[in-house]
Design a protein around this motif. Structure first.
Motif, short mmCIF file in Angstrom:
data_model
loop_
_atom_site.label_atom_id
_atom_site.label_comp_id
_atom_site.label_asym_id
_atom_site.label_seq_id
_atom_site.Cartn_x
_atom_site.Cartn_y
_atom_site.Cartn_z
N ILE A 305 0.84 -1.20 0.00
CA ILE A 305 0.00 0.00 0.00
C ILE A 305 0.87 1.25 0.00
N MET A 306 1.85 1.28 0.89
CA MET A 306 2.74 2.44 0.98
C MET A 306 3.45 2.68 -0.35
N ARG A 307 4.02 1.64 -0.90
CA ARG A 307 4.85 1.82 -2.10
C ARG A 307 4.01 2.15 -3.32
N ARG A 308 2.76 1.70 -3.34
CA ARG A 308 1.90 2.10 -4.46
C ARG A 308 1.64 3.60 -4.39
N ALA A 309 1.37 4.12 -3.20
CA ALA A 309 1.18 5.56 -3.05
C ALA A 309 2.45 6.32 -3.40
N MET A 310 3.58 5.80 -2.96
CA MET A 310 4.86 6.48 -3.20
C MET A 310 5.21 6.47 -4.69
N ARG A 311 4.84 5.41 -5.37
CA ARG A 311 5.04 5.35 -6.81
C ARG A 311 4.21 6.43 -7.50
N HIS A 312 2.98 6.64 -7.04
CA HIS A 312 2.13 7.67 -7.64
C HIS A 312 2.65 9.07 -7.31
N ALA A 313 3.24 9.25 -6.14
CA ALA A 313 3.87 10.54 -5.83
C ALA A 313 5.02 10.80 -6.79
N GLN A 314 5.76 9.74 -7.12
CA GLN A 314 6.86 9.88 -8.07
C GLN A 314 6.33 10.21 -9.47
N LEU A 315 5.21 9.59 -9.85
CA LEU A 315 4.60 9.88 -11.15
C LEU A 315 4.14 11.33 -11.24
N GLU A 345 1.29 9.67 15.90
CA GLU A 345 1.66 10.54 14.79
C GLU A 345 3.16 10.49 14.49
N ALA A 346 4.00 10.52 15.52
CA ALA A 346 5.45 10.51 15.31
C ALA A 346 5.89 9.21 14.67
N LEU A 347 5.34 8.08 15.15
CA LEU A 347 5.70 6.78 14.59
C LEU A 347 5.23 6.67 13.15
N ILE A 348 4.01 7.12 12.85
CA ILE A 348 3.50 7.07 11.47
C ILE A 348 4.38 7.91 10.56
N THR A 349 4.72 9.11 10.99
CA THR A 349 5.53 10.01 10.18
C THR A 349 6.89 9.39 9.87
N GLU A 350 7.53 8.88 10.89
CA GLU A 350 8.88 8.33 10.69
C GLU A 350 8.85 7.06 9.85
N THR A 351 7.82 6.23 10.05
CA THR A 351 7.72 5.00 9.26
C THR A 351 7.52 5.31 7.79
N LEU A 352 6.65 6.26 7.48
CA LEU A 352 6.44 6.65 6.08
C LEU A 352 7.70 7.24 5.47
N LYS A 353 8.37 8.09 6.21
CA LYS A 353 9.59 8.71 5.69
C LYS A 353 10.66 7.68 5.41
N LEU A 354 10.83 6.75 6.34
CA LEU A 354 11.83 5.71 6.17
C LEU A 354 11.51 4.83 4.97
N GLU A 355 10.27 4.40 4.86
CA GLU A 355 9.89 3.50 3.78
C GLU A 355 10.04 4.18 2.42
N PHE A 359 12.51 3.15 -0.54
CA PHE A 359 11.88 2.74 -1.79
C PHE A 359 12.42 3.54 -2.97
N ARG A 360 12.65 4.82 -2.76
CA ARG A 360 13.12 5.65 -3.86
C ARG A 360 14.51 5.24 -4.33
N LYS A 361 15.29 4.63 -3.43
CA LYS A 361 16.62 4.18 -3.82
C LYS A 361 16.55 3.02 -4.81
N THR A 362 15.47 2.23 -4.70
CA THR A 362 15.32 1.09 -5.61
C THR A 362 14.40 1.39 -6.79
N LEU A 363 13.59 2.42 -6.67
CA LEU A 363 12.59 2.70 -7.68
C LEU A 363 13.22 3.04 -9.03
N THR A 364 14.20 3.92 -9.01
CA THR A 364 14.80 4.36 -10.27
C THR A 364 15.40 3.20 -11.04
N ARG A 365 16.16 2.35 -10.31
CA ARG A 365 16.77 1.20 -10.97
C ARG A 365 15.71 0.23 -11.46
N GLY A 366 14.68 -0.02 -10.64
CA GLY A 366 13.63 -0.95 -11.03
C GLY A 366 12.88 -0.49 -12.26
#
Length: 883
Positions: A305-315, A345-355, A359-366
């Motif tokens: 779920i997270m990475r699908r949203a993050m992919r759309h942010a990249q798009l 809120e702090a845990l959610i924020t940090e988890t999303l930022k970390l993920e 993910f962005r490090k692998t997205l470009t190559r993928g």
């Protein structure tokens, strides 16, 4: 009243006024239904109430239940963002009767809410009933005044609800609204019913039967009611829009997405902003309920779920992590109704930022690999499954993300080929493992890990849950069942039992099901994430497929939590008192006590021990919350988190922080996967009870916490009071009095020893020992009592002075009839008589062996003090023969 928050509040308030208990939403991870990946309906938390397994203090209830459908058979992920009403996260409002009221009251309550509170126009409403439910048909006609034409009989399973193949079931009645002829579609039951014109927004389930076998139903003695209204759908209806994404809540989230990323919320970019808004809700609520992204189970669904949203942010053109920036907007919209969002809120924020950072490090190559592999494909083509698997396995690209990326080009993915490639990889890994020598003894666990995956651990958030038995094992082999009196192992799909790792012992507790009860005696982790429960079957029988209730021993777990948190405080306190060189070298966290091994070159003195204890207890008294975050391991270490000795860490780690903050940092911050107290004050008290060496340069402290520490100090206090009573002094003066008595005893012992030596040599009025002439050598020998072995040398030296020339020997016999013998030879006789040879003769007579020293002085011992005279006689005999 038309905002989402107002509609939710109005629904709950209405049913509260009508005598219903407002019950908070249950977590998204079901605790009472292990067959579900996530809570997907309002009735899930009441399942055991409906079946009669559980009793509640109320017979009617109402909820606004958070739900997720993004895995298993309820998977709406691919449609989210592209349709008007598909979501991964949604809210289901409902009212429930557990044998209290039935159809008439349920229909009356629903109709009044719909038409009087929500003020929906009656002439646009219609309902469906199950085709043979004449009672419901008549009730709608009488209560709502609906004509026959707007009460539609449905003969399909759409209007008959079942919990499963067996169990409670009954007919349904759904309420629809006609959204107008501008939309396509016909009424329910018609050929074009799938259009958007007639929208179902409320389903009333009349639970009146029990399915006992195929084709066999019994009437329930206390029929019940279970209803579900989609909050998002009702908001769209009341706000006059045809898409849930056009309601106020989603408009707020989409506006935050547009502001953070840029671009227009409409047009070609619209699906991406909708995906981000929907997936933000699902991600945040799952994290708040204890799910963290991983490569297994619920964590994997969250990651998708997270990475699908993050992919759309990249798009949309976002070049930096952005999802975490949207969390405040979500908290503003939904935090009042769901306080867990605010708390996490702090845990959610940090988890999303970390993920997103990872993910962005692998997205470009993928994406580059995907573009290369699909370059030759045109619309209608299919990407080979092994390519999709390579993207998944090597670049962390989930299958659905590959499908989503190719969707715009109308290219499909060979999913069967993907699954074949995954199965082939598992088979190859299994073959490689099979040749690994000693590991072959664990074959059964690796086989189960291959088949079922890692066990879902629920124990960070709960100590009670349900699980499905996946396998039963005895004597290293899978068995069909474990019967009463047998011991073995049980593997489950999910568990609240912590498996031994990181120095923390495994949990104990119980498993129970229909006619069976098991005692969990140990929990271990095997084969990379498989939780194995050692059990004794106390009653009945357990076999794979059974659903069991799992209860961790609460008192034991609480003690373990307190002790584990105490090790973190002690670690930091030791570092602050002894120096930065202190590093953990091992630990043991059990319910009774804890021990902590650390690098340090010398023993701790009393002052250091007291300072460590004081520092740790000062934090306990501060009673700050224990905070847990998910971070990349490198980022965690860079932030100051301490890694634990001997632990293996993945790319992501749990970071546990506790204690009062200094310069913005907590007292203690460590990488740790164990369970901890909710607040430091839960530890109660820390008592250091031992300090010693483990190995060269490694020390160990042992400690007690909570009630054990209190008892320890109480026992010490009682002992001190008893000592004071014996001394007839106040407790405060007892230490000084004891010290004085000790000194007095030492003085008396010295005086007594001196007196005994004098007596042995004839002083103090005693007859002086006489020397004998034996073989031309003077010999003085005597048996003495009350003289310690260490004082014999002094006696020998004094006796040698008395005789001037010759041999002297003393045998000291103690209260246990053990003997020590010493022999001295004057300097002028050492060339003739050797003290070492002579003392060995005496030791033989005493039952001892050997003896050592110098030619002029030697000492030995033996167990037979009764032969003391014989020892002296042996020396005399030797002197006589030598003369």
């Amino acid at each position: 009243m038309s905002s989402v928050n107002e509609i939710r509040a109005a629904f709950l308030d209405y049913y509260a006024r009508e005598g219903h208990q407002v019950v908070p939403s249950s977590p998204l991870v079901p605790r009472n239904d292990p067959t579900l990946l996530f809570t997907n309906a309002g009735m899930v938390q009441f399942k055991n109430v409906f079946t009669g397994v559980e009793k509640r203090p109320y017979s009617t209830a109402t909820t606004a239940q958070k739900c997720v459908r993004a895995g298993g058979k309820h998977n709406d992920l691919e449609n989210v963002g592209y349709t008007a009403r598909h979501h991964t996260f949604f809210e289901m409002m409902g009212n429930f009767s557990f044998g209290d009221y039935f159809k008439e009251r349920a229909i009356e309550l629903a109709w009044n809410l719909t038409t009087k509170v929500f003020d929906l126009p009656k002439d646009r409403l219609l309902v469906t009933v199950y085709h043979d439910d004449d009672q419901a048909f008549d009730l709608w006609k009488r209560i709502a005044g609906l004509p026959d034409s707007r009460i539609i009989r449905i003969a399909t399973s759409d209007n008959f609800w079942q919990m499963g193949d067996t169990g409670p079931c009954g007919p349904c009645s759904e309420i629809f609204i006609d959204q107008g002829d501008k939309l396509q579609g016909g009424p329910p039951g018609s050929p074009d019913e799938d259009g958007d014109r007639f929208l179902e927004f409320w389903n009333l389930v009349f639970m009146q039967y029990e399915q006992v076998a195929p084709g066999e139903r019994l009437t329930l003695p206390r029929p019940s009611i279970d209803t579900g209204m989609g909050l998002e759908r009702m908001a769209a209806i009341m706000q006059g829009v045809h898409s849930n994404y056009d309601t106020d809540l989603f408009r707020g989230l989409i506006r935050a997405s547009v502001e953070a990323i840029g671009g227009d919320a409409e047009g070609p970019r619209r699906p991406s902003h909708r995906v981000i808004a929907d997936h933000l809700r699902a991600s945040a609520f799952l994290v708040a309920d204890g799910v963290l992204p991983s490569n297994e189970g619920r964590g994997y669904v969250l990651r998708r779920i997270m990475r699908r949203a993050m992919r759309h942010a990249q798009l949309l053109g976002s070049e930096q992590p952005v999802m975490f920036k949207l969390v405040p907007a979500l908290v503003r919209e939904m935090g009042a109704a769901y306080p867990e969002l605010v708390q996490s809120e702090a845990l959610i924020t940090e988890t999303l930022k970390l993920e997103e950072s990872r993910f962005r490090k692998t997205l470009t190559r993928g994406l580059q690999i995907l573009d290369e592999e699909s370059a030759s494909l045109s619309a209608g083509g299919t990407l080979p499954g092994d390519v999709a698997f390579k993207l998944h396995d090597t670049y962390g690209f989930p299958l659905d993300l590959t499908q989503d990326a190719l969707r715009a080009r109308d290219i499909k993915v060979d999913t069967e080929g993907f699954q074949t490639a995954m199965a082939r990889q598992r088979s190859d890994a299994r073959k490689a493992w099979s040749g690994s020598g000693d590991a072959a003894t664990e074959q059964v666990w690796f086989g189960l890990r291959d088949r079922f995956g890692a066990t879902e651990f629920l124990g960070y958030d709960t100590e009670i849950a349900e699980g499905v038995v996946l396998a039963t094992v005895r004597d290293g082999q899978e068995v069909a069942s474990l019967k009463a009196g047998e011991t073995g192992f049980v593997v489950l799909n999910q568990t609240p039992f912590y498996a031994e790792s990181g120095g923390q012992v495994g949990d104990r507790g119980t498993m129970s099901g229909t006619g069976t009860r098991l005692r969990v005696t140990e929990t271990q982790k095997r084969a990379d994430g498989l939780f194995v429960h050692a059990v004794t079957v106390e009653d009945g029988e357990v076999s794979p497929g059974a659903a069991v209730e799992l209860k961790v021993d609460h008192e034991r777990r609480s003690a373990i939590r307190a002790n584990h948190s105490a090790t973190h405080l002690l670690h930091e306190a030791l570092r602050r008192v002894l120096g930065d060189h202190v590093a953990q070298k091992g630990s043991m966290v059990a319910p009774e006590r804890l021990r902590f091994d650390f690098a340090h070159p010398r023993p701790m003195n009393d002052d250091e021990i007291a300072r460590v204890e004081d520092l740790a207890n000062a934090e306990v008294l501060g009673n700050t919350p224990v905070e847990t975050r998910l971070m990349a391991v490198d980022d965690a270490v860079a932030s100051g988190a301490r890694a634990l000795f001997g632990e293996k860490y993945g790319d992501e780690v749990r970071v546990v922080s506790m204690g009062r903050r200094e310069d913005g940092k907590p007292f203690s911050i460590e990488l740790c996967g164990g369970t901890h107290a909710a607040r430091i004050g839960d530890i109660g008290l820390i008592a250091l009870v031992g300090e010693g060496a483990v190995a060269s340069g490694v020390r160990r402290v042992e400690a007690l916490t909570g009630e054990a520490a209190r008892r320890y100090f109480a026992e010490r206090g009682k002992a001190l009071e008893e000592i004071a009573a014996q001394l007839k002094s106040p407790v405060s003066e007892a230490p000084a009095r004891v010290a004085a008595l000790v000194e007095e005893r030492k003085r008396l012992e010295r005086e007594l020893a001196d007196a005994r030596k004098k007596l042995a040599l004839g002083g103090g009025g005693a007859a002086a020992p006489e020397a004998k002439e034996i073989g031309g050598t003077k010999f003085l020998g005597r048996v003495v009592r009350g003289v310690s072995p260490k004082d014999l040398k002094g006696l020998i030296d004094d006796a040698k002075k008395q005789i001037g020339s010759g041999v002297v020997s003393f045998v000291a016999v103690d209260d246990e009839n053990k003997a020590s013998i010493a022999v001295g030879v004057t300097s002028d006789r050492v060339s003739v008589n050797n003290a070492v040879d002579l003392v060995r003769l005496g030791a033989d007579a005493l039952g001892g062996k050997g003896g050592g020293g110098r030619p002029d002085m030697a000492q030995a011992g033996g167990p037979n003090g009764g032969n003391a005279d014989a020892a002296l006689a042996a020396i005399e005999a030797h002197l006589a023969s030598a003369g």
